[in-house]
Scaffold this active site. Structure first.
Site, mmCIF file in Angstrom:
data_model
loop_
_atom_site.group_PDB
_atom_site.id
_atom_site.type_symbol
_atom_site.label_atom_id
_atom_site.label_comp_id
_atom_site.label_asym_id
_atom_site.label_seq_id
_atom_site.Cartn_x
_atom_site.Cartn_y
_atom_site.Cartn_z
ATOM 1 C CG ASP A 290 -4.214 17.325 5.837
ATOM 2 O OD1 ASP A 290 -4.488 18.522 5.741
ATOM 3 O OD2 ASP A 290 -3.231 16.781 5.290
ATOM 4 C CG HIS B 190 -8.241 24.550 8.823
ATOM 5 N ND1 HIS B 190 -7.613 23.470 9.382
ATOM 6 C CD2 HIS B 190 -7.749 25.629 9.434
ATOM 7 C CE1 HIS B 190 -6.769 23.905 10.298
ATOM 8 N NE2 HIS B 190 -6.824 25.207 10.342
HETATM 9 P P1 GDP Z 1 -7.831 20.112 8.823
HETATM 10 O O1 GDP Z 1 -6.732 20.838 8.150
HETATM 11 O O2 GDP Z 1 -7.378 19.426 10.066
HETATM 12 O O3 GDP Z 1 -9.024 20.958 9.047
HETATM 13 O O4 GDP Z 1 -8.281 18.931 7.864
HETATM 14 P P2 GDP Z 1 -8.716 18.996 6.318
HETATM 15 O O5 GDP Z 1 -9.754 19.987 6.149
HETATM 16 O O6 GDP Z 1 -7.549 19.079 5.423
HETATM 17 O O7 GDP Z 1 -9.252 17.512 6.099
HETATM 18 C C1 GDP Z 1 -10.396 17.044 6.643
HETATM 19 C C2 GDP Z 1 -11.317 16.592 5.532
HETATM 20 O O8 GDP Z 1 -12.239 15.690 6.058
HETATM 21 C C3 GDP Z 1 -12.176 17.713 4.954
HETATM 22 O O9 GDP Z 1 -12.469 17.432 3.622
HETATM 23 C C4 GDP Z 1 -13.434 17.674 5.817
HETATM 24 O O10 GDP Z 1 -14.577 18.189 5.181
HETATM 25 C C5 GDP Z 1 -13.555 16.213 6.016
HETATM 26 N N1 GDP Z 1 -14.145 15.785 7.280
HETATM 27 C C6 GDP Z 1 -13.960 16.291 8.537
HETATM 28 N N2 GDP Z 1 -14.597 15.512 9.438
HETATM 29 C C7 GDP Z 1 -15.175 14.506 8.730
HETATM 30 C C8 GDP Z 1 -15.937 13.359 9.084
HETATM 31 O O11 GDP Z 1 -16.198 13.087 10.251
HETATM 32 N N3 GDP Z 1 -16.316 12.543 8.071
HETATM 33 C C9 GDP Z 1 -16.029 12.769 6.775
HETATM 34 N N4 GDP Z 1 -16.429 11.907 5.847
HETATM 35 N N5 GDP Z 1 -15.275 13.825 6.390
HETATM 36 C C10 GDP Z 1 -14.882 14.677 7.362
#
Ligand code: GDP
Length: 429
Positions: free
Chosen positions: A12, A40
């Protein structure tokens, strides 16, 4: 050129966003491990999507999206996900499924669910997606490879043999109904019809692509701490989450992976059980969880509230080292703008001794965080596109983390969108 985007923490970290962003310049995006047990989250011009099995290149029509041999392929889930995209006006993505990928079987999901119930309070916090039973069967050599769907005699014989084994467990350990072999065979015929147009020899395809100089992105699921060898065993996942495994789970030469982008979030979050040294609780955690990510820190697959903590330099340094990071992407930095002061975990105290080396699990359980408190920047940094324009305390926070982990922070993500990214020249590069 082959690049990998992988997690340096517990998952995440925002890998989906970074992959979606880098996919703009990619020809091929590959999932090389894991299954539909994590997700993701991607925000782009089509809207907000949670991908579980699909590679994050599916929003670009120039990208071939590959389900590699290392993946636990849940066929109905894959097609459900494709439909969710096309129902929301995303053009039908180009998909290729490795003929050597294996299938998550309906009984893997049942066994996962029954085993979690049997373990009750002592469970591993499984998402009940069948992942642990799937990988157990793969290495016990009773898994079903996609290619086997196309050999009817083999399939019929194997279904009978496997049902015999699974039914002993189902009936005598879990006291549930047995599987009917003819029903299972019918399900596998249905899977065959579904996957047939997409199946291919992925390693041969990649070999040719590398020779043609194509841009290839390996997309990892979860992060270092969830790796079965190097993570917080047994509170780990069942396939390797490391970039090195990309070579195996996709079928390409390890020396072709030239860039490894380890994604790390500006604070910590984790799901499931297991030691989490920099964890915070109560109102402090609730507020960070509410403000975190894009719309709160809740599981993309399960909706479970994530456990929250301060940035952990000990875990992240180890996480980047095991990933062999050439670059670090520090994400979700914008979320911390509300804090007056920001604690960062810089060491673990174990039995009265402070260490900066991430320990084995039984020692980790005893670790207490050593915190350094940094001043906050108290403003919204979304929309900023150049490093120099970030507030001084924000730059200091980034540089402090970089010095602690010892790997170059070359990308800073300050919002969920594709364009919310700041590139930076690091002196460590
Ligand atoms: P992953 O499994 O590593 O892709 O991570 P997730 O998707 O579960 O969690 C990342 C969350 O953070 C998602 O809701 C993204 O839209 C959000 N996100 C990613 N980068 C950023 C950022 O730089 N700022 C903010 N506020 N949200 C972000």
């Amino acid at each position: 050129m082959v690049k990998a985007v992988v997690g340096a923490n517990w998952g995440d970290e925002g890998k989906g966003k970074i992959t979606d962003m880098l996919a703009q310049e990619a020809d091929i995006v590959i999932r090389f491990q894991g299954g539909a047990n994590a997700g993701h989250t991607i925000v782009n011009n089509y809207g907000k999507f949670a991908l579980h099995t699909l590679p994050s290149g599916v929003f670009y029509s120039h990208v071939t999206n590959i389900i590699g041999n290392g993946v636990a392929l849940n066929v109905p889930r894959l097609f459900q996900e494709i439909k969710e995209l096309t129902d929301r006006s995303v053009p039908s993505p180009h998909i290729m499924i490795s003929d050597r990928a294996q299938l998550v079987m309906p009984y893997h999901i049942l066994l996962d669910t029954y085993e979690e119930a049997r373990l009750a309070g002592k469970s591993f916090g499984s998402t009940k997606s069948g992942i642990a039973p799937f990988y157990s069967d793969k290495f016990a050599k009773i898994g079903f490879q996609v290619s086997e769907l196309f050999d009817e005699d083999l399939l019929q014989e194997k279904v009978l043999r496997v049902c015999e084994l699974k039914n002993v467990l189902l009936e005598h350990l879990y006291h549930q109904d047995p599987i009917r072999p003819e029903e299972l065979l019918e399900t596998l015929h249905e899977y065959r019809r579904m996957v047939e147009p997409y199946v291919g020899n992925v390693s041969a395809f990649l070999d040719a692509a590398i020779k043609e100089g194509k841009n290839i992105l390996l997309e990892g699921q979860l992060g270092t701490m969830k790796d079965p060898d190097h993570g917080i065993y047994p509170m780990v996942t069942s396939s390797s989450t490391l970039a090195a495994y990309g070579a195996i789970g996709a079928g390409l030469p390890p020396y072709e992976i030239k860039k490894i982008i380890a994604v790390t979030k500006a604070y910590s979050s984790a799901v499931g059980a297991g030691a989490f040294v920099s964890e915070i609780f109560g109102e402090e955690a609730d507020e960070l969880r509410r403000r975190g990510g894009d719309g709160g820190e809740y599981g993309a697959t399960t909706g479970r509230p994530r456990r929250m903590g301060w940035y952990d330099c000990v875990a992240s340094r180890y996480g980047c080292r095991l990933q062999a990071a050439t670059d670090v992407a520090l994400t979700v930095l914008d979320v911390l703008g509300y804090l007056d002061e920001i604690p960062v975990c810089t060491g673990y105290e174990i039995d009265g001794q402070v260490t900066t080396e991430f320990p084995v699990t039984w020692k980790l359980e005893k670790a207490k965080p050593v915190l350094t408190v940094l001043p906050g920047w108290k403003c919204d940094i979304r929309g900023i596109r150049s490093y120099d324009e970030l507030p001084e305390n924000c730059r200091k926070y980034i540089e402090f983390i970089e010095a602690q982990i010892g790997y170059p922070v070359t990308m800073i993500s300050n919002g969920p969108g594709r364009e919310d990214i700041i590139y930076r020249q690091s002196s460590l590069s």
